[in-house]
Design an enzyme around this catalytic site. Structure first.
Site, PDB file in Angstrom:
ATOM      1  N   MET A 190       0.845  -1.202   0.000  1.00  0.00           N
ATOM      2  CA  MET A 190       0.000   0.000   0.000  1.00  0.00           C
ATOM      3  C   MET A 190       0.879   1.251   0.000  1.00  0.00           C
ATOM      4  O   MET A 190       0.414   2.348   0.285  1.00  0.00           O
ATOM      5  CB  MET A 190      -0.931  -0.005   1.208  1.00  0.00           C
ATOM      6  CG  MET A 190      -1.868  -1.213   1.183  1.00  0.00           C
ATOM      7  SD  MET A 190      -3.438  -0.917   1.994  1.00  0.00           S
ATOM      8  CE  MET A 190      -2.886  -0.554   3.629  1.00  0.00           C
TER       9      MET A 190
ATOM     10  N   HIS B 275       8.936   0.691   3.766  1.00  0.00           N
ATOM     11  CA  HIS B 275      10.007   0.666   4.769  1.00  0.00           C
ATOM     12  C   HIS B 275      10.792  -0.629   4.590  1.00  0.00           C
ATOM     13  O   HIS B 275      10.491  -1.425   3.682  1.00  0.00           O
ATOM     14  CB  HIS B 275       9.421   0.797   6.183  1.00  0.00           C
ATOM     15  CG  HIS B 275       8.297  -0.161   6.464  1.00  0.00           C
ATOM     16  ND1 HIS B 275       8.475  -1.514   6.547  1.00  0.00           N
ATOM     17  CD2 HIS B 275       6.964   0.044   6.639  1.00  0.00           C
ATOM     18  CE1 HIS B 275       7.327  -2.102   6.800  1.00  0.00           C
ATOM     19  NE2 HIS B 275       6.387  -1.173   6.840  1.00  0.00           N
ATOM     20  N   GLU B 276      11.754  -0.842   5.481  1.00  0.00           N
ATOM     21  CA  GLU B 276      12.628  -2.022   5.334  1.00  0.00           C
ATOM     22  C   GLU B 276      11.858  -3.335   5.332  1.00  0.00           C
ATOM     23  O   GLU B 276      12.308  -4.318   4.756  1.00  0.00           O
ATOM     24  CB  GLU B 276      13.686  -2.048   6.454  1.00  0.00           C
ATOM     25  CG  GLU B 276      14.862  -1.130   6.229  1.00  0.00           C
ATOM     26  CD  GLU B 276      15.646  -1.418   4.939  1.00  0.00           C
ATOM     27  OE1 GLU B 276      15.768  -2.600   4.559  1.00  0.00           O
ATOM     28  OE2 GLU B 276      16.105  -0.454   4.305  1.00  0.00           O
TER      29      GLU B 276
ATOM     30  N   HIS C 273       8.945  -3.915   3.811  1.00  0.00           N
ATOM     31  CA  HIS C 273       8.557  -4.155   2.411  1.00  0.00           C
ATOM     32  C   HIS C 273       9.784  -4.538   1.578  1.00  0.00           C
ATOM     33  O   HIS C 273       9.717  -5.450   0.741  1.00  0.00           O
ATOM     34  CB  HIS C 273       7.968  -2.892   1.777  1.00  0.00           C
ATOM     35  CG  HIS C 273       6.718  -2.390   2.436  1.00  0.00           C
ATOM     36  ND1 HIS C 273       6.694  -1.275   3.223  1.00  0.00           N
ATOM     37  CD2 HIS C 273       5.444  -2.857   2.391  1.00  0.00           C
ATOM     38  CE1 HIS C 273       5.467  -1.055   3.647  1.00  0.00           C
ATOM     39  NE2 HIS C 273       4.682  -2.010   3.161  1.00  0.00           N
TER      40      HIS C 273
ATOM     41  N   GLY D 231       4.309 -10.292   4.640  1.00  0.00           N
ATOM     42  CA  GLY D 231       5.061 -10.248   5.892  1.00  0.00           C
ATOM     43  C   GLY D 231       4.325 -10.941   7.030  1.00  0.00           C
ATOM     44  O   GLY D 231       3.097 -10.861   7.130  1.00  0.00           O
TER      45      GLY D 231
ATOM     46  N   LYS E 127       4.341  -9.880   9.879  1.00  0.00           N
ATOM     47  CA  LYS E 127       3.810  -8.794  10.728  1.00  0.00           C
ATOM     48  C   LYS E 127       2.272  -8.824  10.706  1.00  0.00           C
ATOM     49  O   LYS E 127       1.621  -8.665  11.725  1.00  0.00           O
ATOM     50  CB  LYS E 127       4.358  -7.468  10.199  1.00  0.00           C
ATOM     51  CG  LYS E 127       3.627  -6.231  10.647  1.00  0.00           C
ATOM     52  CD  LYS E 127       4.136  -5.779  11.969  1.00  0.00           C
ATOM     53  CE  LYS E 127       3.465  -4.539  12.498  1.00  0.00           C
ATOM     54  NZ  LYS E 127       2.456  -3.931  11.687  1.00  0.00           N
TER      55      LYS E 127
ATOM     56  N   GLN F  32      -3.478 -11.877   8.166  1.00  0.00           N
ATOM     57  CA  GLN F  32      -3.574 -11.674   6.714  1.00  0.00           C
ATOM     58  C   GLN F  32      -2.854 -12.814   5.974  1.00  0.00           C
ATOM     59  O   GLN F  32      -3.348 -13.325   4.967  1.00  0.00           O
ATOM     60  CB  GLN F  32      -2.960 -10.322   6.337  1.00  0.00           C
ATOM     61  CG  GLN F  32      -2.790 -10.117   4.841  1.00  0.00           C
ATOM     62  CD  GLN F  32      -2.367  -8.708   4.493  1.00  0.00           C
ATOM     63  OE1 GLN F  32      -3.207  -7.814   4.466  1.00  0.00           O
ATOM     64  NE2 GLN F  32      -1.087  -8.487   4.217  1.00  0.00           N
TER      65      GLN F  32
ATOM     66  N   SER G 118       4.138   1.223   8.355  1.00  0.00           N
ATOM     67  CA  SER G 118       3.932   2.575   7.811  1.00  0.00           C
ATOM     68  C   SER G 118       3.259   3.448   8.867  1.00  0.00           C
ATOM     69  O   SER G 118       3.458   4.662   8.905  1.00  0.00           O
ATOM     70  CB  SER G 118       3.058   2.517   6.560  1.00  0.00           C
ATOM     71  OG  SER G 118       3.615   1.597   5.650  1.00  0.00           O
TER      72      SER G 118
HETATM   73  O1  PAF Z   1      -0.387  -5.828   3.664  1.00  0.00           O
HETATM   74  C1  PAF Z   1      -0.739  -4.878   2.947  1.00  0.00           C
HETATM   75  O2  PAF Z   1      -0.019  -3.888   2.757  1.00  0.00           O
HETATM   76  C2  PAF Z   1      -2.107  -4.925   2.281  1.00  0.00           C
HETATM   77  O3  PAF Z   1      -3.052  -5.513   3.095  1.00  0.00           O
HETATM   78  C3  PAF Z   1      -2.077  -5.593   0.889  1.00  0.00           C
HETATM   79  C4  PAF Z   1      -1.681  -7.055   0.988  1.00  0.00           C
HETATM   80  C5  PAF Z   1      -1.102  -4.862  -0.018  1.00  0.00           C
HETATM   81  C6  PAF Z   1      -3.466  -5.526   0.251  1.00  0.00           C
HETATM   82  O4  PAF Z   1      -3.901  -4.223   0.090  1.00  0.00           O
END
Ligand code: PAF
Length: 281
Positions: A27, A31-32, A34, A144, A146, A150, A183
């Site tokens: 999104m 940062h590190e 990602h 991640g 984190k 998800q 973020s």
């Molecule tokens: O983890 C995220 O940044 C979001 O949930 C994702 C997987 C990009 C979906 O919008």
């Protein structure tokens, strides 16, 4: 590094990329954490695609979409630095045209934890990730740890919908003092940034107790809750000791668990987690 916005431009650019193709959905405001996903994708795959899309469908009306931090120039510079081949930045109207009406719902593993307090969140995540997967058609996609729930939800969706995509979950990246990178950390003022250490401190204290023999789920939750309670700027929303795959809340003696929590530091909501596993004998 090529940058595209429209679906058609994405399709054309994809034709030029060598396979296997690794995909990192984000999104933005990178940062590190990602970048660790992109680096891992780069190790595993010939080409890496990153998407940047602050997905409105996963924010509730009272959440922070409008204030969600954005810095596209900085994101692109960081992505160039780690060898990204293609960046896709779709627009909201491209992703959700006016007559949009199809949603993906993963039923059980979306219910507890984050799902209990953010009830439309995962429908937004799975719908957008499914759309991103359909457009990019990667061989592997990187997420991640984190966002532990998800990760479980995406794996379930991929199994249930037969996506031919390997989901790779990468470790949490932390600041040197233990704060999990996010973020949302950019919302914290200096005092709150210090207070936010109570999340990782609570997890470390519980981990230490677990490895010294504390196996009672309720006691493990209490250890975390008491560390958060000591921090004046922190308010615990939930702490959970759940089965790492089904995410069912555990009671009594446990062998392993996903210990996770959500905590408000001032107005900023942070999440963190750790997997407590018995050492292999
Ligand atoms: O983890 C995220 O940044 C979001 O949930 C994702 C997987 C990009 C979906 O919008």
């Amino acid at each position: 590094m090529k940058i595209v916005e429209t679906f058609d431009a994405l399709q054309e650019a994809l034709l030029r990329l060598k396979r296997p193709l690794g995909f990192v959905p984000t999104m933005g405001y990178l940062h590190e954490g990602h970048l660790s996903l992109v680096k891992r994708a780069k190790q595993d795959c010939e080409s890496v695609v990153v998407s940047i899309f602050a997905n409105p469908a996963q924010f509730a009306p009272d959440e922070d979409l409008d204030n969600y931090p954005r810095d596209i120039d900085r994101d692109l510079e960081l992505l160039t630095g780690v060898g990204t081949n293609l960046v896709w930045i779709p627009s909201v109207i491209n992703m959700y045209p006016e007559d949009f009406q199809t949603w993906i719902n993963v039923e059980q593993v979306t219910k507890p934890l984050e799902g209990q307090v953010r009830n439309t969140h995962f429908q937004g995540v799975t719908t957008v990730v499914s759309k991103l997967f359909n457009a990019v058609r990667p061989d592997k996609s990187y997420f991640g740890q984190k966002d532990a729930q998800q990760a479980v939800v995406i794996k379930q969706m991929v199994r249930d919908l037969n996506y031919p995509i390997e989901i790779v979950i990468c470790p949490i990246v932390r600041e040197v003092d233990g704060l999990a990178m996010s973020s949302r950390n950019s919302y914290l003022n200096e005092e709150e940034r210090q207070a936010a250490l109570c999340l990782s401190q609570g997890l470390s204290k519980a981990e230490e107790a677990f490895h010294k023999g504390e196996k009672n789920a309720e006691k493990i939750r209490e250890i975390v809750a008491s560390v958060i309670d000591e921090e004046q700027l922190a308010e615990l929303q939930y702490v959970s000791c759940a089965h790492p795959e089904t995410l069912e809340e555990l009671e009594g003696e446990i062998e392993s668990c996903l210990l996770s929590m959500a905590v408000f530091i001032g107005r900023t909501r942070l999440i963190d987690n750790i997997l407590l596993l018995q050492p292999k004998t």
